[in-house]
Design an enzyme around this catalytic site. Structure first.
Site, PDB file in Angstrom:
ATOM      1  N   TRP A 102      20.537  19.315  34.772  1.00 52.08           N
ATOM      2  CA  TRP A 102      19.103  19.180  35.040  1.00 52.08           C
ATOM      3  C   TRP A 102      18.634  17.745  34.878  1.00 52.08           C
ATOM      4  O   TRP A 102      17.785  17.266  35.638  1.00 52.08           O
ATOM      5  CB  TRP A 102      18.320  20.139  34.147  1.00 52.08           C
ATOM      6  CG  TRP A 102      18.667  21.558  34.470  1.00 52.08           C
ATOM      7  CD1 TRP A 102      19.363  22.439  33.702  1.00 52.08           C
ATOM      8  CD2 TRP A 102      18.398  22.241  35.707  1.00 52.08           C
ATOM      9  NE1 TRP A 102      19.539  23.630  34.363  1.00 52.08           N
ATOM     10  CE2 TRP A 102      18.956  23.534  35.598  1.00 52.08           C
ATOM     11  CE3 TRP A 102      17.745  21.881  36.876  1.00 52.08           C
ATOM     12  CZ2 TRP A 102      18.875  24.472  36.631  1.00 52.08           C
ATOM     13  CZ3 TRP A 102      17.664  22.802  37.910  1.00 52.08           C
ATOM     14  CH2 TRP A 102      18.228  24.079  37.777  1.00 52.08           C
ATOM     15  N   ASP A 173      11.406  17.347  29.874  1.00 52.25           N
ATOM     16  CA  ASP A 173      11.519  18.621  30.577  1.00 52.25           C
ATOM     17  C   ASP A 173      11.868  19.666  29.526  1.00 52.25           C
ATOM     18  O   ASP A 173      12.982  19.711  29.019  1.00 52.25           O
ATOM     19  CB  ASP A 173      12.618  18.528  31.642  1.00 52.25           C
ATOM     20  CG  ASP A 173      12.886  19.854  32.343  1.00 52.25           C
ATOM     21  OD1 ASP A 173      12.211  20.859  32.030  1.00 52.25           O
ATOM     22  OD2 ASP A 173      13.781  19.887  33.214  1.00 52.25           O
ATOM     23  N   LYS A 197      11.635  30.755  32.121  1.00 54.96           N
ATOM     24  CA  LYS A 197      12.684  30.942  31.129  1.00 54.96           C
ATOM     25  C   LYS A 197      12.118  31.386  29.782  1.00 54.96           C
ATOM     26  O   LYS A 197      12.665  32.278  29.133  1.00 54.96           O
ATOM     27  CB  LYS A 197      13.490  29.648  30.948  1.00 54.96           C
ATOM     28  CG  LYS A 197      14.205  29.190  32.209  1.00 54.96           C
ATOM     29  CD  LYS A 197      14.913  27.870  31.999  1.00 54.96           C
ATOM     30  CE  LYS A 197      15.526  27.343  33.278  1.00 54.96           C
ATOM     31  NZ  LYS A 197      16.602  28.190  33.809  1.00 54.96           N
TER      32      LYS A 197
END
Length: 362
Positions: A102, A173, A197
């Site tokens: 990511w 993030d 999530k």
């Protein structure tokens, strides 16, 4: 009804109480004679949901008054581009900590916008660890330092965050670990998270941005991508993902009822330890992917010494009602995602299954 043991990495488990509440209010919300999905986002009822959800985020996460809370669309992947579009300037590179998939996606997008530098990387260790804070070298002229607080694929997580001197804001993030533990928001210039999530269903992205950074949006980019467009319009510049925001509202109320973020952190550690203990006490039958000091409390990644046994593990686990234990296609192996809404009972059942599987195949 028998609920699955849901260890999906995202979209992921939601609290049963939240789903039941949404079910009760699905057809009609607040006496309006319609679902919240059917009503105008300009209505007083929806504006109240929007404002209350912001207030709950502030209360539970300790967000200071000089930060905006935004509910946007496009997921964290859109923020990978929106951040450099808003904050990169000539002669001021974006600095990134490379910790896995990511983080790599974020820097690839930034490179399309302007200059970037890698402030630290654990690629030489196959992203099995988080770089130590002492390894992070931030240029004095950096526009910002970006990190991914939790890497879902490798199962690594920052245990603590760097403190940066000068005029370099820290950006994180937090898609996969937001509201899983208390955080000092004042250390950050911007925090963002796709909700699917740990915070709600897919469709909404939370952005927590300090006032001064929000006001820096250049007029040379489209209005929809400017942070100050959304701060000035209270996240209602265009039609918001209203049902997803409503679901986040229910999840935040659920966290509040559970005692808040500090209580959730302890709950997460207790249930996650059941699985990590099974790995550590297996005599090498199970082997964790991440270094011990970088282990994630949200995503437990591990291997079995034999790939055929891993396939059998997944097959038998699915027969026993477990979902989502196959590792990411890029790294293989096994993974259990233990986000806030994953019950203690599910983690206990997985630990027991792992012990039984080892007895039969060790």
């Amino acid at each position: 009804m028998k609920r699955a043991y849901n260890f999906n990495a995202g979209p992921a488990a939601l609290p049963l109480e939240v789903l039941q509440k949404a079910q009760e209010q699905f057809v009609e919300y607040g006496g309006a004679g319609m679902s919240i999905m059917e009503m105008s986002h300009r209505s007083a009822l929806y504006e109240n949901v929007n404002n209350e959800t912001q207030a709950l985020m502030r209360e539970l996460f300790g967000i200071p008054d000089n930060y905006h809370v935004l509910f946007l669309q496009g997921g964290a992947s859109q923020q990978f581009a929106t951040i450099p579009m808003n904050l990169l300037r000539p002669g001021r590179p974006g600095a990134y900590v490379m910790t896995g998939n990511w983080a790599e996606k974020a820097i690839k997008e930034a490179k399309l916008i302007g200059e970037t530098v890698v402030a630290a990387s654990s690629e030489s260790d196959s992203f099995k660890r988080i770089p130590s804070l002492s390894e992070i070298a931030v240029p004095d002229n950096a526009a910002y330092l970006h990190l991914t607080s939790n890497e879902t694929i490798g199962g690594t997580q920052f245990a603590e965050y760097p403190t940066i001197g000068g005029n370099v804001p820290l950006i994180a993030d937090m898609s996969s670990d937001i509201l899983s533990r208390p955080v000092d928001i004042s250390k950050f210039g911007l925090i963002y998270a796709g909700a699917q999530k740990n915070l709600g269903p897919s469709g909404v992205t939370v952005v927590i941005i300090r006032d001064d950074l929000a006001e820096e949006s250049p007029k040379t980019i489209p209005a929809i991508f400017r942070y100050n467009t959304h701060t000035k319009n209270n996240s209602l510049y265009n039609t918001p993902p209203s049902f997803s925001v409503y679901m986040v509202n229910l999840v935040l109320n659920w966290i509040k009822e559970k005692g808040g973020v500090a209580q959730i952190e302890q709950y997460n550690r207790d249930k996650t330890n059941l699985i990590y203990d099974q790995i550590d006490q297996s005599g090498g039958f199970y082997k964790g992917f991440a270094h011990n000091d970088s282990r994630s409390v949200m995503n437990i990644t591990f291997r079995i010494h034999n790939e055929e046994l891993e396939k059998l593990f997944v097959k038998e686990s699915e027969q026993q009602g477990f979902v989502g234990l196959k590792g990411h296609r890029d790294v293989g192996g096994l993974r259990a995602s233990t986000y806030n809404a994953v019950p203690h009972e599910s983690c206990k059942a997985l630990a027991e299954f792992m012990a039984d599987f080892q007895r039969r195949n060790g």
